[in-house]
Every structure is written in structure tokens, then in C-alpha cells.
Scaffold this motif. Structure first.
Motif, PDB file in Angstrom:
ATOM      1  N   MET A 196     -27.454 -89.194  -3.324  1.00  0.00           N
ATOM      2  CA  MET A 196     -28.334 -89.138  -4.466  1.00  0.00           C
ATOM      3  C   MET A 196     -27.782 -90.070  -5.534  1.00  0.00           C
ATOM      4  O   MET A 196     -26.583 -90.154  -5.727  1.00  0.00           O
ATOM      5  N   GLU A 197     -28.679 -90.749  -6.219  1.00  0.00           N
ATOM      6  CA  GLU A 197     -28.248 -91.584  -7.331  1.00  0.00           C
ATOM      7  C   GLU A 197     -29.090 -91.263  -8.554  1.00  0.00           C
ATOM      8  O   GLU A 197     -30.186 -90.712  -8.444  1.00  0.00           O
ATOM      9  N   TYR A 198     -28.556 -91.603  -9.703  1.00  0.00           N
ATOM     10  CA  TYR A 198     -29.227 -91.360 -10.978  1.00  0.00           C
ATOM     11  C   TYR A 198     -29.621 -92.699 -11.561  1.00  0.00           C
ATOM     12  O   TYR A 198     -28.840 -93.636 -11.543  1.00  0.00           O
ATOM     13  N   LYS A 199     -30.847 -92.757 -12.076  1.00  0.00           N
ATOM     14  CA  LYS A 199     -31.356 -93.996 -12.642  1.00  0.00           C
ATOM     15  C   LYS A 199     -32.095 -93.681 -13.933  1.00  0.00           C
ATOM     16  O   LYS A 199     -32.658 -92.600 -14.079  1.00  0.00           O
ATOM     17  N   THR A 200     -32.118 -94.668 -14.811  1.00  0.00           N
ATOM     18  CA  THR A 200     -33.029 -94.584 -15.936  1.00  0.00           C
ATOM     19  C   THR A 200     -34.408 -94.874 -15.378  1.00  0.00           C
ATOM     20  O   THR A 200     -34.611 -95.867 -14.673  1.00  0.00           O
ATOM     21  N   ASP A 220     -33.213 -91.077  -1.026  1.00  0.00           N
ATOM     22  CA  ASP A 220     -34.050 -91.808  -0.062  1.00  0.00           C
ATOM     23  C   ASP A 220     -35.317 -92.363  -0.724  1.00  0.00           C
ATOM     24  O   ASP A 220     -36.418 -92.203  -0.202  1.00  0.00           O
ATOM     25  N   GLU A 221     -35.146 -92.974  -1.896  1.00  0.00           N
ATOM     26  CA  GLU A 221     -36.242 -93.603  -2.651  1.00  0.00           C
ATOM     27  C   GLU A 221     -37.224 -92.604  -3.265  1.00  0.00           C
ATOM     28  O   GLU A 221     -38.199 -93.006  -3.883  1.00  0.00           O
ATOM     29  N   ASP A 222     -37.010 -91.300  -3.080  1.00  0.00           N
ATOM     30  CA  ASP A 222     -37.890 -90.286  -3.668  1.00  0.00           C
ATOM     31  C   ASP A 222     -37.255 -89.702  -4.917  1.00  0.00           C
ATOM     32  O   ASP A 222     -36.059 -89.370  -4.927  1.00  0.00           O
ATOM     33  N   VAL A 223     -38.066 -89.543  -5.968  1.00  0.00           N
ATOM     34  CA  VAL A 223     -37.603 -88.871  -7.177  1.00  0.00           C
ATOM     35  C   VAL A 223     -37.612 -87.375  -6.891  1.00  0.00           C
ATOM     36  O   VAL A 223     -38.664 -86.796  -6.602  1.00  0.00           O
ATOM     37  N   ILE A 224     -36.433 -86.760  -6.943  1.00  0.00           N
ATOM     38  CA  ILE A 224     -36.335 -85.334  -6.632  1.00  0.00           C
ATOM     39  C   ILE A 224     -35.930 -84.502  -7.846  1.00  0.00           C
ATOM     40  O   ILE A 224     -35.878 -83.279  -7.771  1.00  0.00           O
ATOM     41  N   GLY A 225     -35.656 -85.172  -8.965  1.00  0.00           N
ATOM     42  CA  GLY A 225     -35.313 -84.456 -10.190  1.00  0.00           C
ATOM     43  C   GLY A 225     -35.442 -85.383 -11.378  1.00  0.00           C
ATOM     44  O   GLY A 225     -35.444 -86.609 -11.228  1.00  0.00           O
ATOM     45  N   CYS A 226     -35.578 -84.776 -12.556  1.00  0.00           N
ATOM     46  CA  CYS A 226     -35.677 -85.583 -13.766  1.00  0.00           C
ATOM     47  C   CYS A 226     -35.285 -84.760 -14.980  1.00  0.00           C
ATOM     48  O   CYS A 226     -35.246 -83.527 -14.930  1.00  0.00           O
ATOM     49  N   LEU A 227     -34.979 -85.460 -16.038  1.00  0.00           N
ATOM     50  CA  LEU A 227     -34.786 -84.850 -17.346  1.00  0.00           C
ATOM     51  C   LEU A 227     -34.910 -85.939 -18.393  1.00  0.00           C
ATOM     52  O   LEU A 227     -34.825 -87.129 -18.082  1.00  0.00           O
ATOM     53  N   GLN A 228     -35.134 -85.525 -19.618  1.00  0.00           N
ATOM     54  CA  GLN A 228     -35.158 -86.467 -20.737  1.00  0.00           C
ATOM     55  C   GLN A 228     -33.904 -86.233 -21.559  1.00  0.00           C
ATOM     56  O   GLN A 228     -33.565 -85.100 -21.891  1.00  0.00           O
ATOM     57  N   LEU A 229     -33.214 -87.316 -21.881  1.00  0.00           N
ATOM     58  CA  LEU A 229     -32.004 -87.276 -22.708  1.00  0.00           C
ATOM     59  C   LEU A 229     -32.244 -88.119 -23.949  1.00  0.00           C
ATOM     60  O   LEU A 229     -32.542 -89.309 -23.837  1.00  0.00           O
ATOM     61  N   THR A 230     -32.132 -87.484 -25.094  1.00  0.00           N
ATOM     62  CA  THR A 230     -32.298 -88.181 -26.360  1.00  0.00           C
ATOM     63  C   THR A 230     -31.007 -88.041 -27.156  1.00  0.00           C
ATOM     64  O   THR A 230     -30.487 -86.936 -27.318  1.00  0.00           O
ATOM     65  N   GLY A 236     -37.153 -81.201 -20.511  1.00  0.00           N
ATOM     66  CA  GLY A 236     -37.943 -81.523 -19.314  1.00  0.00           C
ATOM     67  C   GLY A 236     -37.142 -81.573 -18.031  1.00  0.00           C
ATOM     68  O   GLY A 236     -37.390 -82.431 -17.190  1.00  0.00           O
ATOM     69  N   VAL A 237     -36.205 -80.655 -17.867  1.00  0.00           N
ATOM     70  CA  VAL A 237     -35.397 -80.635 -16.646  1.00  0.00           C
ATOM     71  C   VAL A 237     -36.247 -80.071 -15.508  1.00  0.00           C
ATOM     72  O   VAL A 237     -36.771 -78.963 -15.599  1.00  0.00           O
ATOM     73  N   ARG A 238     -36.381 -80.851 -14.463  1.00  0.00           N
ATOM     74  CA  ARG A 238     -37.154 -80.407 -13.301  1.00  0.00           C
ATOM     75  C   ARG A 238     -36.487 -80.891 -12.025  1.00  0.00           C
ATOM     76  O   ARG A 238     -35.930 -81.980 -11.981  1.00  0.00           O
ATOM     77  N   VAL A 239     -36.587 -80.049 -10.989  1.00  0.00           N
ATOM     78  CA  VAL A 239     -36.133 -80.419  -9.645  1.00  0.00           C
ATOM     79  C   VAL A 239     -37.266 -80.097  -8.690  1.00  0.00           C
ATOM     80  O   VAL A 239     -37.887 -79.023  -8.776  1.00  0.00           O
ATOM     81  N   ASP A 240     -37.542 -81.017  -7.796  1.00  0.00           N
ATOM     82  CA  ASP A 240     -38.574 -80.827  -6.774  1.00  0.00           C
ATOM     83  C   ASP A 240     -38.332 -79.495  -6.072  1.00  0.00           C
ATOM     84  O   ASP A 240     -37.205 -79.182  -5.669  1.00  0.00           O
TER      85      ASP A 240
END
Length: 154
Positions: free
Chosen positions: A1-5, A59-69, A86-90
Motif C-alpha cells: 500500500m502506498e499513500y499519495k496526495t 494495486d492502483e485502487d483507492v482503498i482509503g482516504c482522509l483530508q489533512l489540513t 473524512g477518514v474512510r476505508v473501503d
């Protein structure tokens, strides 16, 4: 898994995650094409310094997200704080440590940006989320309030 903006290409997957959530199901619109409001909001986030959406990609799929300010402030001797939202996990990947890893990544990013405090809000109905955040060391130290501007009486 990798983290990206997040980039614009990630936006549909992010909205899908927001809409998949039990509370988001009634307030988000995951449609094809996406409502323009999401593109407009995403552009505003990208333009604001210290504001980003972080995605967890497998594997190129977004499986989680959050907003960081990142929020510079005057109180506490000019403390800079990080706000996580907005923390979410598939749903297919929950209970596998994805959320924890995503939050730890956001906390380290905030530390690198000289934040001394991380804060977040979570809906009072999300009891399992409260337990999750407490396991990571978050403390329910404040009572939050919100006001819908349309309901504001001037």
C-alpha cells in the motif's frame, strides 16, 4: 500500500468512499459523471496551502482516504495543528489496519509540517470510530459544535 496526495483522477473513488459510509449515504452523491460541486471543492482544496486529501492506494485502487489540513494559530504560543477529516476505508478492506496506517501517515506528515497537535471530529453516533481513535491515543477532550449557515439567525 502506498499513500499519495490525491489528484483529480482519484476523485471518483474518494466520493465513492464518502458515499459508501452509513452517514455519507444520505449526504453524498456518487454518480457518473460526478456532480460538479465535487470538482469545484477539490480544486479549492488543491489551491489552499496546507490542505490536502491523502489516499491509500493498493494495486492502483483507492482503498482509503482522509483530508489533512494544517492550521497555523496564535493560541498555545502560536501552535500549528493538523485537522483530520473524512477518514474512510473501503468496506472490503476494513479491520486490516488500513485506517490505522493511513492515520499514522497523516500524523507523521503533520509532524513534518511542525504541527504539535492533531485534532479530528467524529459524529457522536460512530461509537466504533470513537474506540478506534482512542486506541491511537486520541482523547475526547472537547465538545464540538456545528452550525449550518442556512440556519444562522443574524
Amino acid at each position: 500500500m502506498e499513500y499519495k496526495t490525491a489528484t483529480l483522477e482519484h476523485l471518483p473513488a474518494i466520493v465513492r468512499l464518502l458515499a459508501e459510509d452509513e452517514l455519507g449515504a444520505s449526504r453524498e452523491r456518487f454518480e457518473d459523471p460526478l456532480p460538479e460541486e465535487y470538482r469545484t471543492a477539490f480544486a479549492k482544496i488543491q489551491q489552499q496551502s496546507g490542505n490536502s486529501i491523502v489516499v491509500a492506494v493498493h494495486d492502483e485502487d483507492v482503498i482509503g482516504c482522509l483530508q489533512l489540513t494544517i492550521i497555523p494559530g496564535l493560541s498555545r504560543l502560536g501552535m500549528t495543528r493538523g485537522q483530520i477529516e473524512g477518514v474512510r476505508v473501503d468496506s472490503r478492506y476494513r479491520s486490516q489496519g488500513i485506517g490505522e496506517a493511513l492515520l499514522r501517515h497523516a500524523i507523521e506528515t503533520a509532524r513534518e509540517m511542525d504541527c504539535q497537535l492533531i485534532q479530528l471530529t467524529t459524529d457522536k453516533s460512530r461509537k466504533s470510530a470513537h474506540h478506534f481513535y482512542e486506541k491511537l491515543g486520541f482523547v475526547a477532550s472537547h465538545e464540538g459544535m456545528k452550525l449550518a449557515i442556512d440556519n444562522y439567525i443574524s
